[in-house]
Structures are given as C-alpha cells and as structure tokens.
Design an enzyme around this catalytic site. Sequence first.
Site, mmCIF file in Angstrom:
data_model
loop_
_atom_site.group_PDB
_atom_site.id
_atom_site.type_symbol
_atom_site.label_atom_id
_atom_site.label_comp_id
_atom_site.label_asym_id
_atom_site.label_seq_id
_atom_site.Cartn_x
_atom_site.Cartn_y
_atom_site.Cartn_z
ATOM 1 N N THR A 132 0.607 -1.478 0.014
ATOM 2 C CA THR A 132 0.167 -0.029 0.093
ATOM 3 C C THR A 132 0.878 1.263 -0.057
ATOM 4 O OG1 THR A 132 -1.636 1.520 1.326
ATOM 5 C CG2 THR A 132 0.006 -0.029 2.365
ATOM 6 N N ASP A 133 0.068 2.243 -0.682
ATOM 7 C CA ASP A 133 1.327 3.096 -0.082
ATOM 8 C C ASP A 133 1.042 4.145 1.253
ATOM 9 O OD1 ASP A 133 -1.868 4.131 -0.415
ATOM 10 O OD2 ASP A 133 -1.735 5.572 -1.915
ATOM 11 N N GLU A 134 0.108 3.400 1.955
ATOM 12 C CA GLU A 134 -0.111 3.931 3.537
ATOM 13 C C GLU A 134 1.775 3.973 4.019
ATOM 14 O OE1 GLU A 134 -3.813 3.747 5.029
ATOM 15 O OE2 GLU A 134 -4.417 2.713 4.231
ATOM 16 N N TYR A 158 -2.112 -0.286 10.994
ATOM 17 C CA TYR A 158 -1.767 -1.160 9.341
ATOM 18 C C TYR A 158 -0.921 -0.536 8.669
ATOM 19 C CZ TYR A 158 -3.281 -1.661 4.265
ATOM 20 O OH TYR A 158 -3.010 -1.975 3.641
ATOM 21 N N LYS A 162 2.406 -3.446 7.488
ATOM 22 C CA LYS A 162 2.933 -3.631 5.917
ATOM 23 C C LYS A 162 3.852 -2.699 5.616
ATOM 24 C CE LYS A 162 0.414 -4.824 2.900
ATOM 25 N NZ LYS A 162 0.104 -5.991 2.412
#
Length: 353
Positions: A132-134, A158, A162
């Site tokens: 993810t970009d997060e 989260y 990741k």
Amino acid sequence: MILVTGGAGFIGANFVLDWLKGLDEPVLNVDKLTYAGNLGTLRPLEHDGRHIFRQADICDRAALDELLAQHKPRAILHFAAESHVDRSIHGPADFVQTNVVGTFTLLESARAFWSALPEAEKKAFRFLHVSTDEVFGSLCATDPQFTETTPYAPNSPYSATKAGSDHLVRAYFHTYGLPVLTTNCSNNYGPYQFPEKLIPLMIAHALAGKPLPVYGDGQNVRDWLYVADHCAAIREVLGRGVPGETYNIGGWNEKKNLDVVHTLCDLLDAARPKTSGSYRDQITYVKDRPGHDRRYAIDARKLERELGWKPAETFETGLAKTVRWYLDNQAWVDEVASGEYRKWVETNYAQRA
C-alpha cells in the site's frame, strides 16, 4: 499454476476472477476466510476446474508447505492482509500477526520450496507482494507524490505492519536471492469491496437512509485506483517486472474525501433519486480518526515507463461503474452485511458522532 493468498478478499477475488476470465492457467486460492473473506464473490468459479480453493492461514507453516509441495506453483501473489486503518486502531494485534508474522511465514515456506526447484524453474519463479501507499506516511498539500524511493514513515498500526512486511520481502531478496516483486498501490475501489471502506459504506448508508459519516473536515486527500486497473497492473509486474524492484500503482486521481462523497451522492441522485431532497442531505461530520493521514498521492510513472501500464479508468468512469455494480448487486451486499459488520460500524462510528 499460480498461488494467490487472500483470494476471497476484495482485491484478491477481483484478481482471481479477472485472471481466469482471460487466462487458462489455474489458480490455487488460499484464504483464511476472516470477516472480509467472502466465498460468495467467487461463486462464478464454483464449477470451474481452474480454480482450486483451500481455506488456510498464512501463519500456518505446515499447511503452506503442504500446498506448495502438492501444487508446485510457478508464482505466489500475496494479497492476504488485515487492511483497514480503523480496525488496526481498535485491535492492532491481528495486524501484527497477519501482516508481519503471516508474511514472514509465507516467505519462509516460499524460500524452502524455491530453493529445491530445478534451476530453470527456480529462475522463473516469482513472489509478488501486494502492499500500500500508506507505508510512506502523510503528504502536505504541496509535497511531491510518493515515488518508489520515498522514505517509509507509517503512521497507523496497519501501515506500520505493511511496512514491516515490505521490509521482510526486500530482505529475502537481498539475503537469500528469492525473486520478489513489490507493488505499492493507492486506494482501491470497485465491485465486491467490503462495506466498511468509504465508497461502499457511503452507498449502503445512502440507500438505507442513514447518515453519511465523514471524518473531520472531509479534506483528507487520497489517490483512487479502480480495482480492475490494479489487477491489470499486477499482471504486468508479474510478467515483466524485475526481481527486487518495487512498483507504485496509482490512478492519477487525487480527491478529497468530501468530494468523493459528493460525487457519490450526485450519481445516486441520478440513478435512484429520493422522493425529496438529495443524498447530500444525509452527510454528517464525525470525530476524526486518531493520526489520520492528510494526503496520499502516487507517482506511477515508473510503471508506465518500464512496463507500459497506465490506468484505463478515470475516477468518473470508474466510480460510475462502481455505483451501478452496487445498485445491481444488492443481494451480494446483503449477504456480506453480517452481524459482525454491523457491530463494527456501530463500534467505529457511534463513538465519533
């Protein structure tokens, strides 16, 4: 054959359906079937011999070893993850277990399997990790978009888990030579998305006459990627990506959350008008989530430059398709809206009202 983890979840199931629509290569689909895993999504493949489903936890090393030994996939596509920021705030332990321990366990199983392959098969094998970009943290309004070399700065349990999984995947390439590929995508939307995420949640609440809860001032910005575009990009990376490389996948669609909700309301006003007023009348502002990242934005030029991929959908075309799908598939939505989902919405939003 390819092995897909998390293939009963939103993105994984879309990938499996899309893969078997265009290719004859079988898929071994491994999913734990937590609350967000839905075999109903895979019902079109119920009698398709190319789709083999096995319920298993990626933290179960013995089960993974057995599946790899039996089916001998040429590639592993790792979608399985706990993936909702709000859930990670309320219960981070599950995210550490699945995203970090699960990815480690899968990597160990994959490394043992890959190491024993004949040289030609070993060279052709791929482990594609979907992230993810997060992991890159939050951007200010004037900051440049995330690139593949943006430093990691995760801000939620989260995104931190990741990020940890991304680092493990990278380490297994540099330490052991496992031929890995990593993709970091922006916010996905489209058919079959579990109705805790923004777009399906707003559609469901709008049609039910419930408030449309918008966090804070609604000005948080996300880049939106239609899930079919994401699936197409992953196929390109699997087929032609360079082992050890990471690829950002984005839709070139930066939108404020409030603007997304307004657009959804306008589409619903046109497709299923209320007896009076607009769905916009149901918008309500609720207390912001802790540590809410202000802006995400993906620079996907590397993927276009090196592999020739760019999204086929604009935000407008993709969102129109998404709204139409949810209106036409109310039975799927009703099936997914289990007691646990309703309990989750109550837990997360009632305290923010």
